[in-house]
Every structure is written in structure tokens, then in C-alpha cells.
Design an enzyme around this catalytic site. Structure first.
Site, short mmCIF file in Angstrom:
data_model
loop_
_atom_site.label_atom_id
_atom_site.label_comp_id
_atom_site.label_asym_id
_atom_site.label_seq_id
_atom_site.Cartn_x
_atom_site.Cartn_y
_atom_site.Cartn_z
N THR A 140 -19.36 -8.77 -13.36
CA THR A 140 -19.45 -7.52 -14.12
C THR A 140 -18.62 -7.66 -15.39
OG1 THR A 140 -19.72 -6.21 -12.11
CG2 THR A 140 -19.03 -5.04 -14.09
N LEU B 31 -12.91 -5.23 -11.62
CA LEU B 31 -14.34 -5.45 -11.84
C LEU B 31 -14.74 -6.69 -11.05
CD1 LEU B 31 -14.66 -5.02 -15.74
CD2 LEU B 31 -15.31 -3.35 -13.99
N ASP B 32 -15.98 -6.72 -10.57
CA ASP B 32 -16.48 -7.93 -9.93
C ASP B 32 -16.52 -9.07 -10.93
OD1 ASP B 32 -16.87 -6.58 -7.56
OD2 ASP B 32 -19.01 -6.24 -7.88
N LYS B 33 -16.53 -10.29 -10.43
CA LYS B 33 -16.55 -11.47 -11.28
C LYS B 33 -17.67 -11.41 -12.32
CE LYS B 33 -17.40 -16.47 -11.08
NZ LYS B 33 -17.65 -17.64 -10.19
#
Length: 279
Positions: A127, A123-125
Site C-alpha cells: 500500500t 500501511l501494508d507493504k
């Protein structure tokens, strides 16, 4: 906080061999020293794990406290002998990287559990939501995992399928005929002032796929600093956090084959903006 640990070499060998004999030091901790300024020194000189040492040499390294003064607020959604599934908060990187050696989600969990973990998704930071780890290196990739995301988008979004190919340009993904295939299925859940709460499923899983596709459709995620929309809802939320949450994951257990249906509730900043419970 961190402290400097000094070890005196007692025999000929390498730094790695010396550190491997020290109780309480894991191979993962040793490998991360290279990311720290002056993380590993031999007689005051920067060194590597393969640097030779002889009896009497002083080997020093930075050690970070395993406990955090401000504990990371994560929830465990599922755990057994092979898998660990957590609800990751926004603002936390997934795995160790330069500048985030000790404060990644993986580092925090490894410190709490006392053994290595192996990422089975990303997951993105910024998200939030469901993140899966294996507890053993041989746990296979979970290739048939299905995910459902929730996003807060600008404007009134209609049901749609976005199939625009995406290509990396600088730090963002842009629509491009010579880009990589990407499919995004968008279903509106409800309207909120200035935007729409949508449910999203994707195929291919390209970098920033949901953020880039929604922006290309004229409905960028609220507060997305890369793809463009400030919050127009009149409610407070974390500035600069793209409003994206991995809300549901379905997967097959890699050993038993059992189906696991996992869900993560809406985080507080979503609740503040739309005032609903997780659908």
C-alpha cells in the site's frame, strides 16, 4: 552492502555495554543485530547483547551502509520538531523485521535523519501513501486521525457501506459472524476499463479491511494476490501489487492542536491504469 566490524573489549562487562561506548552505534542498530545471521559474535561464537566479555575478547558485528545505492523514492509531506509525514512508495515494508532490517521505510528515514523515529500508523507493504512518524518517544498516539484511501476495484462499483465483521483465518481476513466489527464507506470516483476508481473511508482499521471488504462485496482490488483479481485494464502496472493508496490524512498536531490536512498524489501505477490526477 555490509561490512564486518571488529571491536576488542577493554574491560569486563557485557556486549551491550561495550557497544554503547562505540561512537556512531545507536541502540536501535545494536538491537537489530539479533535479526541478522551471525549478526553478533564474541570470539567467533554467536552472542547476545547480555553476553559477558572480558579484556581481549573479539566482538564482531555486521554493519550496513547507511546510504543506499538505489535510494528509496519517498516524498516528505510535513515535518517539524515532533512529526514527520511521508508519502511511502508501494513495495516497502513500514518497520524493520526479519529480512528487512535495513530496507524498511523507517530504517531508510532514520538513516537519512540520524535519529530514531516512532510509528504513528501503519500501511501494508504494497500500500502506497501517507505514513506518520513521531520524532520523540513521548509523542502521543494520534487517535483522531482520519484517512481517505483510493482503490482500483474490479467491476462497476456502486456507493455502499460494508459492515461485515471480519475474522483472521490463516493469512487473510474473512467475513464471519463472530468476527470483529468493521465499517467501510465506499464512494465511486470514476469508471475505468474493467474496473472503478473508488474513494474509501474506514472505521476500526482491521487488518486488510478494505481489501477483504471489497472482495466480499464482489469487487476485489485489481492485482490483489490474496483476495483475488488480476488486472483486466490492458495497462501495465506492478504485478501483484494490490491497488490501494492512502491519499489523504487529517490529524491534530499533538502539541499545538493545529489541524493538518495532508495529501499524497496518485502514484504512477495508478495513473497508468486509470489516467487521472489525484481527485
Amino acid at each position: 552492502m555490509a561490512e564486518r566490524l571488529h571491536i576488542t573489549a577493554d574491560r569486563n562487562g557485557t556486549v551491550e555495554q561495550l557497544l554503547a561506548r562505540q561512537p556512531g552505534l545507536s541502540r536501535r542498530q545494536i538491537s537489530r543485530l539479533k535479526f541478522l545471521p551471525a549478526g553478533l559474535l564474541v570470539n567467533g561464537i554467536p552472542a547476545r547483547s547480555v553476553t559477558p566479555v572480558k579484556p581481549g575478547d573479539d566482538v564482531s558485528l555486521w554493519l550496513h551502509e547507511s546510504s543506499h545505492r538505489n535510494p528509496v523514492p519517498y516524498r516528505i509531506l510535513f515535518e517539524d520538531a515532533l512529526l514527520l509525514v511521508v508519502d511511502k512508495p508501494a513495495g516497502l515494508v513500514v518497520h524493520p523485521s526479519p529480512g528487512h532490517e535495513q530496507d524498511s521505510m523507517q530504517s531508510v528515514l532514520e538513516a537519512a535523519l540520524g535519529h530514531p523515529l516512532y510509528l504513528k500508523g501503519r500501511l501494508d507493504k504494497d500500500t502506497s501513501g501517507i505514513l506518520v512518524f513521531g520524532k520523540a518517544s513521548w509523542v502521543p498516539s494520534l487517535t483522531k486521525t482520519k484517512k481517505r484511501y483510493l482503490a482500483l476495484c474490479h467491476g462497476q462499483v456502486q456507493p455502499q457501506v460494508i459492515c461485515t465483521p471480519l475474522k483472521l483465518r490463516d493469512r487473510t481476513m474473512v467475513p464471519s459472524l463472530d468476527g470483529k466489527s468493521a465499517l467501510t464507506y465506499v464512494t465511486p470516483v470514476r469508471s475505468i476499463p474493467g474496473g472503478t476508481l473508488v474513494s474509501v473511508k474506514i472505521e476500526h482499521g482491521r487488518m486488510h479491511q478494505i481489501r477483504a471488504h471489497m472482495a466480499s462485496a464482489g469487487h476485489p482490488l485489481l492485482q490483489d494476490p490474496l483476495y483475488g483479481s488480476s488486472c483486466e485494464c490492458g495497462a501495465s502496472a506492478t504485478e501483484g501489487r494490490a491497488m490501494l493508496h492512502c491519499a489523504a490524512v487529517t490529524l491534530r498536531h499533538p502539541v499545538t492542536g493545529d489541524r493538518l490536512d495532508l495529501a499524497a498524489r496518485l502514484p504512477d501505477d495508478f495513473m497508468a491504469l486509470c489516467g487521472v490526477s489525484s481527485p
